[in-house]
Design an enzyme around this catalytic site. Structure first.
Site, PDB file in Angstrom:
ATOM      1  N   LYS A 196      -3.103  18.247 -26.248  1.00 17.80           N
ATOM      2  CA  LYS A 196      -2.296  19.371 -26.909  1.00 17.80           C
ATOM      3  C   LYS A 196      -3.148  19.213 -28.255  1.00 17.80           C
ATOM      4  O   LYS A 196      -4.227  19.716 -28.105  1.00 17.80           O
ATOM      5  CB  LYS A 196      -0.920  18.408 -27.658  1.00 17.80           C
ATOM      6  CG  LYS A 196      -0.147  17.873 -27.105  1.00 17.80           C
ATOM      7  CD  LYS A 196       0.693  19.001 -26.386  1.00 17.80           C
ATOM      8  CE  LYS A 196       1.840  18.663 -25.315  1.00 17.80           C
ATOM      9  NZ  LYS A 196       1.545  17.979 -23.652  1.00 17.80           N
TER      10      LYS A 196
HETATM   11  C1  LIG Z   1       6.967  21.323 -23.936  1.00 22.65           C
HETATM   12  C2  LIG Z   1       7.028  19.614 -23.908  1.00 22.65           C
HETATM   13  N1  LIG Z   1       7.796  17.984 -24.232  1.00 22.65           N
HETATM   14  C3  LIG Z   1       7.817  17.686 -24.439  1.00 22.65           C
HETATM   15  C4  LIG Z   1       6.797  16.576 -24.283  1.00 22.65           C
HETATM   16  C5  LIG Z   1       6.464  15.331 -25.043  1.00 22.65           C
HETATM   17  O1  LIG Z   1       5.570  14.422 -24.892  1.00 22.65           O
HETATM   18  P1  LIG Z   1       4.462  13.338 -25.142  1.00 22.65           P
HETATM   19  O2  LIG Z   1       3.812  13.730 -24.625  1.00 22.65           O
HETATM   20  O3  LIG Z   1       4.246  13.296 -26.372  1.00 22.65           O
HETATM   21  O4  LIG Z   1       5.851  12.577 -25.160  1.00 22.65           O
HETATM   22  C6  LIG Z   1       5.804  17.485 -23.611  1.00 22.65           C
HETATM   23  C7  LIG Z   1       4.126  16.920 -23.337  1.00 22.65           C
HETATM   24  O5  LIG Z   1       3.869  17.685 -22.542  1.00 22.65           O
HETATM   25  C8  LIG Z   1       6.073  18.695 -23.673  1.00 22.65           C
HETATM   26  O6  LIG Z   1       5.205  19.793 -23.532  1.00 22.65           O
END
Ligand SMILES: Cc1ncc(COP(=O)(O)O)c(C=O)c1O
Length: 397
Positions: A196
């Site tokens: 990210k």
């Molecule tokens: C659009 C979106 N929502 C939620 C998530 C979940 O994030 P995390 O990996 O921090 O749980 C991601 C992760 O890639 C994502 O791209």
């Protein structure tokens, strides 16, 4: 040294594999993690507190709760809204499956609305038709870092009581109408996964201006306990505590916050770098015969450029998977964000399609590719990716 322009004998390629994403860390993060390790306090404590303060200041949010991932943050946000079985949550199928899974985990029913082909954000023209008396919340995704038109959602929240939970996993560093994502009167969830815009290894944060929601999320983050461990174990703390809710173990560690404390200082620089690379791609790929790039909405926004993507046109000589493999052969790493969630096996069985189907999301899900984009990449390398893409697709410059 050979450059993208001179390497023609066996086609242009990178000497070593060139990843589509890389975290960008330096001695600040490394030294802070080492200090944390030496400090005796590894789990949630002063560094998480300090990181939450920095997030509050950057995002102009009144309350911030750091959590173990954005998935955890989305799950808790929906629980904090006290969804009841059968309550509907409208979302986009063009997202990581975490978005949809958390609705199901929280006891809600996901309802898909198709995406706008120009922006890949949820198509707000189709929103009204998806709203029913059971609609409790809408969870849009600021796809690739492009803010959705928040005013439309905020109005639905204000006038019809439909809560807004922003999945801002891609949107650290994005702004809407001059204000940072996370500063609006709703619930906003960030991700600090290593791919990210800024990272804590794994991690996330929930931002809100609603004190009741913040309080509930804080309790749900750590077993529903009414007091923080940092307070309990300190000299002035008390060992006893009460449990107010059946909470989870979703807290962020100080080791993670040690990284985040320095990443947030660099977020604007990272985003500027990403924007400059995106500008190179945009210039090189506008009006390409075989792929298209995303358009620009007419409201005021700052794109956080988490991802730069192409969508293959129907006349492309290669399928998406063939093109991704050919790029890999030339040492170009790519990402797949995303296959349409509505095409996954269990989701297909559980979430009915709207009457008109989800044709845009389905097509995009089969034809989208994320090109390399990260702050450790130079403009020259983005030019080279374009050259390689054109060689593979036999497009002359
Ligand atoms: C659009 C979106 N929502 C939620 C998530 C979940 O994030 P995390 O990996 O921090 O749980 C991601 C992760 O890639 C994502 O791209």
């Amino acid at each position: 040294m050979e450059t993208a322009k001179t390497m023609t004998t066996h086609g242009t390629h990178f000497e070593n594999f060139f990843p589509f994403a890389r975290p960008t860390l330096d001695d600040h993060e490394i030294e802070e993690v080492v200090s944390c390790l030496k400090s005796d306090w590894l789990t949630t404590g002063p560094r998480v507190k300090a990181f939450e303060e920095k997030l509050k200041a950057y995002h102009q949010a009144e309350h911030v709760v750091c959590v173990s991932s954005a998935t955890a943050g989305l799950h808790l946000s929906l629980l904090a809204l006290d969804l009841q079985p059968g309550d509907e949550v409208i979302t986009t199928p063009m997202t990581f499956v975490a978005t949809v899974n958390t609705i199901i985990h929280a006891g809600g029913t996901p309802v898909f609305v198709d995406i706008d082909p120009e922006t890949l954000n949820l198509d707000t023209q189709q929103l009204e038709a998806a709203i029913t008396p059971r609609t409790r919340a809408i969870m849009p995704v600021h796809f690739a870092g492009l803010p959705v038109d928040l005013d439309i959602y905020l109005e639905l929240q204000e006038k019809r009581g439909i809560r807004l939970v922003e999945d801002a996993a891609h949107a650290s560093g994005a702004f809407y109408k001059g204000k940072p994502i996370g500063s609006f009167n709703d619930i906003c969830v960030l991700s600090f996964h290593p791919n990210k815009n800024m990272t804590t290894g794994e991690g996330g944060a929930v931002l809100t201006n609603d004190p009741a929601i913040a309080d509930r999320i804080k309790k749900l983050t750590f077993h529903g306990i009414d007091r923080e461990a940092w307070n309990r174990f300190g000299k002035t703390g008390q060992q006893g505590y009460d449990v107010l809710l059946p909470g989870f173990k979703y807290n962020m560690m100080d080791i993670q916050a040690a990284i985040g404390l320095h990443q947030i200082d660099k977020l604007d620089t990272f985003v500027k770098h990403r924007q400059a690379l995106a500008a190179v791609y945009e210039e090189g790929l506008t009006n390409h015969p075989y792929c298209r790039i995303m358009g620009k909405p007419d409201y005021d926004y700052v794109h956080a450029r988490h991802l730069f993507q192409i969508v293959l046109r129907e006349n492309s000589p290669l399928t998406r998977d063939e093109l991704m493999n050919a790029l890999k052969e030339r040492n170009v790493g790519t990402g797949l964000h995303y296959q349409s969630c509505s095409d996954f096996d269990y989701i297909k069985k559980q979430v009915p399609l709207p009457p008109q189907g989800l044709p845009i999301s389905h097509y995009v899900g089969q034809n989208i590719i994320s090109l390399p984009l990260h702050p450790r990449m130079e403009a020259e390398q983005a030019h080279k990716v374009i050259d390689i893409l054109n060689e593979i697709l036999k497009v002359s410059p």
